[in-house]
Design a protein around this motif. Structure first.
Motif, PDB file in Angstrom:
ATOM      1  N   ASP A  13      36.568  -8.499  -0.831  1.00 45.32           N
ATOM      2  CA  ASP A  13      35.738  -9.128  -0.225  1.00 45.32           C
ATOM      3  C   ASP A  13      36.169  -8.996   1.455  1.00 45.32           C
ATOM      4  O   ASP A  13      35.140  -8.970   2.161  1.00 45.32           O
ATOM      5  CB  ASP A  13      35.785 -10.484  -0.533  1.00 45.32           C
ATOM      6  CG  ASP A  13      35.072 -11.013  -2.040  1.00 45.32           C
ATOM      7  OD1 ASP A  13      34.614  -9.842  -2.592  1.00 45.32           O
ATOM      8  OD2 ASP A  13      35.504 -12.003  -2.457  1.00 45.32           O
ATOM      9  N   VAL A  17      34.025  -7.827   4.542  1.00 46.36           N
ATOM     10  CA  VAL A  17      33.668  -8.516   5.651  1.00 46.36           C
ATOM     11  C   VAL A  17      34.039  -7.472   6.796  1.00 46.36           C
ATOM     12  O   VAL A  17      33.314  -7.530   8.014  1.00 46.36           O
ATOM     13  CB  VAL A  17      34.482  -9.680   5.664  1.00 46.36           C
ATOM     14  CG1 VAL A  17      34.565 -10.417   7.033  1.00 46.36           C
ATOM     15  CG2 VAL A  17      33.775 -10.677   4.698  1.00 46.36           C
ATOM     16  N   MET A  77      30.617 -13.584  11.073  1.00 43.05           N
ATOM     17  CA  MET A  77      31.710 -13.477  10.353  1.00 43.05           C
ATOM     18  C   MET A  77      31.705 -14.916   9.539  1.00 43.05           C
ATOM     19  O   MET A  77      32.057 -14.779   8.512  1.00 43.05           O
ATOM     20  CB  MET A  77      32.990 -13.756  11.331  1.00 43.05           C
ATOM     21  CG  MET A  77      34.351 -13.759  10.689  1.00 43.05           C
ATOM     22  SD  MET A  77      35.542 -13.413  11.849  1.00 43.05           S
ATOM     23  CE  MET A  77      35.222 -14.987  13.103  1.00 43.05           C
ATOM     24  N   LEU A  96      29.495 -14.156   6.775  1.00 48.15           N
ATOM     25  CA  LEU A  96      30.087 -13.164   5.792  1.00 48.15           C
ATOM     26  C   LEU A  96      31.181 -13.749   4.835  1.00 48.15           C
ATOM     27  O   LEU A  96      31.180 -13.785   3.712  1.00 48.15           O
ATOM     28  CB  LEU A  96      30.548 -11.781   6.455  1.00 48.15           C
ATOM     29  CG  LEU A  96      29.604 -11.170   7.103  1.00 48.15           C
ATOM     30  CD1 LEU A  96      30.125  -9.977   7.999  1.00 48.15           C
ATOM     31  CD2 LEU A  96      28.793 -10.237   5.919  1.00 48.15           C
ATOM     32  N   CYS A  97      32.021 -14.640   5.645  1.00 43.19           N
ATOM     33  CA  CYS A  97      32.885 -15.499   5.041  1.00 43.19           C
ATOM     34  C   CYS A  97      32.381 -16.419   4.024  1.00 43.19           C
ATOM     35  O   CYS A  97      32.639 -16.559   2.907  1.00 43.19           O
ATOM     36  CB  CYS A  97      33.845 -16.057   6.048  1.00 43.19           C
ATOM     37  SG  CYS A  97      34.919 -14.789   6.984  1.00 43.19           S
ATOM     38  N   ALA A 154      30.879 -14.663   0.891  1.00 41.13           N
ATOM     39  CA  ALA A 154      32.341 -14.224   0.000  1.00 41.13           C
ATOM     40  C   ALA A 154      32.863 -15.217  -0.584  1.00 41.13           C
ATOM     41  O   ALA A 154      33.202 -15.224  -1.686  1.00 41.13           O
ATOM     42  CB  ALA A 154      33.291 -13.454   0.974  1.00 41.13           C
TER      43      ALA A 154
END
Length: 541
Positions: A231, A235, A343, A346-347, A350
């Motif tokens: 993951d 990212v 970010m 994306l985080c 994930a």
């Protein structure tokens, strides 16, 4: 002469009985036999002859024991007896009498406090006085069986002090104590061994299970680590693409600014070159006119020279080089803002994907539902029916507020579930501990055992003291709830947007937790009739 130590049993065997000689005698022809064997052999014959070489004797020989051979046979028998006795091995009891190579003891004497091999035990089997001694299986450290104080055999057991004692001890230090024979206490303790063994085996099994559990945890940790790295790689790869894209845009901005400056400079240079060309032509005309002597032509032509070609005042004209001061900083500020947004996105995506792997199948418990709530047959949906039904009194049921818990509870580990909140204007979701108040006024805070997210006209709120107001960027469709019991974490997610909403950290859980739902009042804002639906997780989103 040295003795022949390589002789075998065949050298001392009688040719008739094939056993070791017993009272060996020699015939006149030089062959040896047991006295009994050769006598019986000749008793059955008319004539006496040697059984080996068939030599005939006219008169029956007068046979006498061959003392030399008899001595050799005795020495051979002794040698065989010694060789047949095993030498002591590690962990075995050695003979205390043997000198040189110690042989294995076969018995220990509790009177002599000495261990004997088979050879040195012989006097105890033959001498009348020694036959009365108590012989037992070989025991090491016989001195430990003696009372250090009275130098007597430890034959009794003091149950008061749980020690072995001798007879004299019962008359002195242990006079008033409860004393029994060793055998009696042995039987008691032996009976306890079964229970002890069972307890030990149980402890062994518990530790084996713990090892299995730890190994399984390590295995899960490895998988989690691999998944986290994968993951993270996605990212960071996405972030690198953003950085590369932003770098290209930054370079393009600088190049465009340089291109504009160069274009301005080229246009000015072209204009200057054109003026230079015009001025050069005028200079040629002036020079040519200066050489004419025709007064009329000169004056007529000079009049046209009064009006010079149009030119610009170049004293104030300059090309300014582009300034890049602040360009990189502004670009980096914009990049940072964009990266932070991307970010987080994306985080969050994930993280949601990771917690969705802890999905649990939960159903609503009608025994806890407020009488105004209506549950679906499969226990996956709930909405406000608007009418309070008459239901049996149940200590688990909410009576003041339209709340409901699930049948399932969780006391360790991690779990995750999702609830559809589409088309609703008010709802409440989260988890609650088992011992919560279900009657009368309820204050929904972690201190009182509730960890819940709430939506109403004022927006999204995590119920605490004080409440935590949260931004609501768009209409929520589905909410995910994740709990890590051991870490004390409760998190909420916008499933459709794949965004983290809020996390309560540092929570203390000491009893079972139940998923908690509240659909909100049916007539709330006039449009809250849609049900809350416990939905299966779709990890492919």
């Amino acid at each position: 002469m040295a003795s022949n130590t390589s002789w075998s049993e065949e050298n001392f065997s009688c040719p008739i009985c094939l056993d070791v000689f017993n009272s060996p005698v020699s015939t006149p022809c030089g062959h040896n036999f047991c006295r009994t064997c050769i006598t019986r052999f000749w008793d059955d014959k008319v004539q006496c002859k040697c059984p080996v070489c068939n030599k005939l004797f006219h008169t029956r020989p007068d046979l006498r024991v061959n003392t030399f051979i008899s001595g050799m046979v005795d020495r051979f028998r002794s040698s065989v007896r010694v060789k047949e006795q095993p030498c002591v091995e590690p962990g075995e009891v050695p003979c205390d009498v043997c000198t040189g190579t110690q042989l294995k003891a076969v018995k220990s004497c509790l009177v002599c406090f000495i261990s004997f091999c088979q050879t040195h035990l012989e006097p105890h089997q033959r001498v009348a006085g020694l036959k009365k001694h108590r012989l037992v299986e070989p025991m090491d450290r016989l001195e430990d069986r003696m009372c250090k104080k009275h130098d007597r055999l430890l034959e009794l057991f003091c149950q008061t002090e749980q020690v072995c004692v001798c007879q004299f001890c019962t008359e002195t230090d242990h006079k008033s104590h409860l004393v029994v024979p060793l055998k009696e206490e042995y039987e008691v303790k032996t009976a306890q061994l079964g229970k002890i063994e069972a307890e030990v085996q149980q402890m062994i099994q518990e530790r084996k299970l713990k090892i299995k559990e730890i190994k399984y945890t390590v295995e899960l940790s490895n998988k989690d680590a691999d998944r986290e790295i994968a993951d993270g790689m996605q990212v960071f790869t996405a972030l690198m693409r953003y950085i590369e894209k932003w770098q290209d845009e930054f370079n393009q901005t600088v190049k465009e600014r340089l291109k504009s400056t160069k274009k301005e400079a080229e246009d000015l240079i072209k204009e200057l070159e054109q003026e230079i060309e015009d001025l050069t032509n005028r200079s040629s005309e002036v020079l040519q006119l200066s050489h004419t002597e025709d007064h009329l032509h000169f004056l007529q032509t000079f009049r046209s020279l009064k009006n010079p070609p149009p030119t610009r005042d170049w004293t104030t004209v300059e090309v300014r080089p582009p300034s890049y001061v602040g360009t990189l900083r502004r670009s980096l500020d914009q990049l940072e803002e964009t990266l932070n947004m991307e970010m987080k996105k994306l985080c969050d995506a994930a993280e949601l994907k990771r917690v969705q792997q802890y999905e649990v199948d939960v159903t609503l418990d009608p025994d806890t539902a407020h009488p105004q709530l209506i549950l679906s047959e499969d226990g996956k949906q709930v909405h406000d029916g608007g009418v309070v039904k008459k239901l049996p009194d149940n200590p688990k049921r909410f009576t003041q507020y339209i709340y409901v818990l699930t049948r399932q509870s969780f006391s360790s580990g991690r779990f995750y579930f999702e609830v559809q909140v589409k088309d609703k204007t008010a709802w409440r979701l989260g988890v609650a501990r088992e011992s919560i108040n279900r009657k009368g006024v309820i204050i929904l805070t972690p201190e009182n055992g509730y960890w819940t997210l709430y939506l109403d006209n004022d927006g999204l709120v995590f119920n605490d003291n004080p409440d935590v107001r949260l931004p609501l960027r768009a209409e929520l469709q589905k909410v995910g709830v994740f709990v890590d019991y051991d870490e004390g974490l409760v998190s909420f997610y916008d499933v459709e947007a794949r965004v983290h909403i809020y996390s309560a950290t540092g929570c203390t859980f000491s009893e079972p937790l139940y998923p908690f739902l509240c659909p909100g009042l049916y007539n709330y804002a006039g449009k809250n009739s849609a049900p809350l639906i416990i939905s299966p997780v779709n990890q492919t989103q």
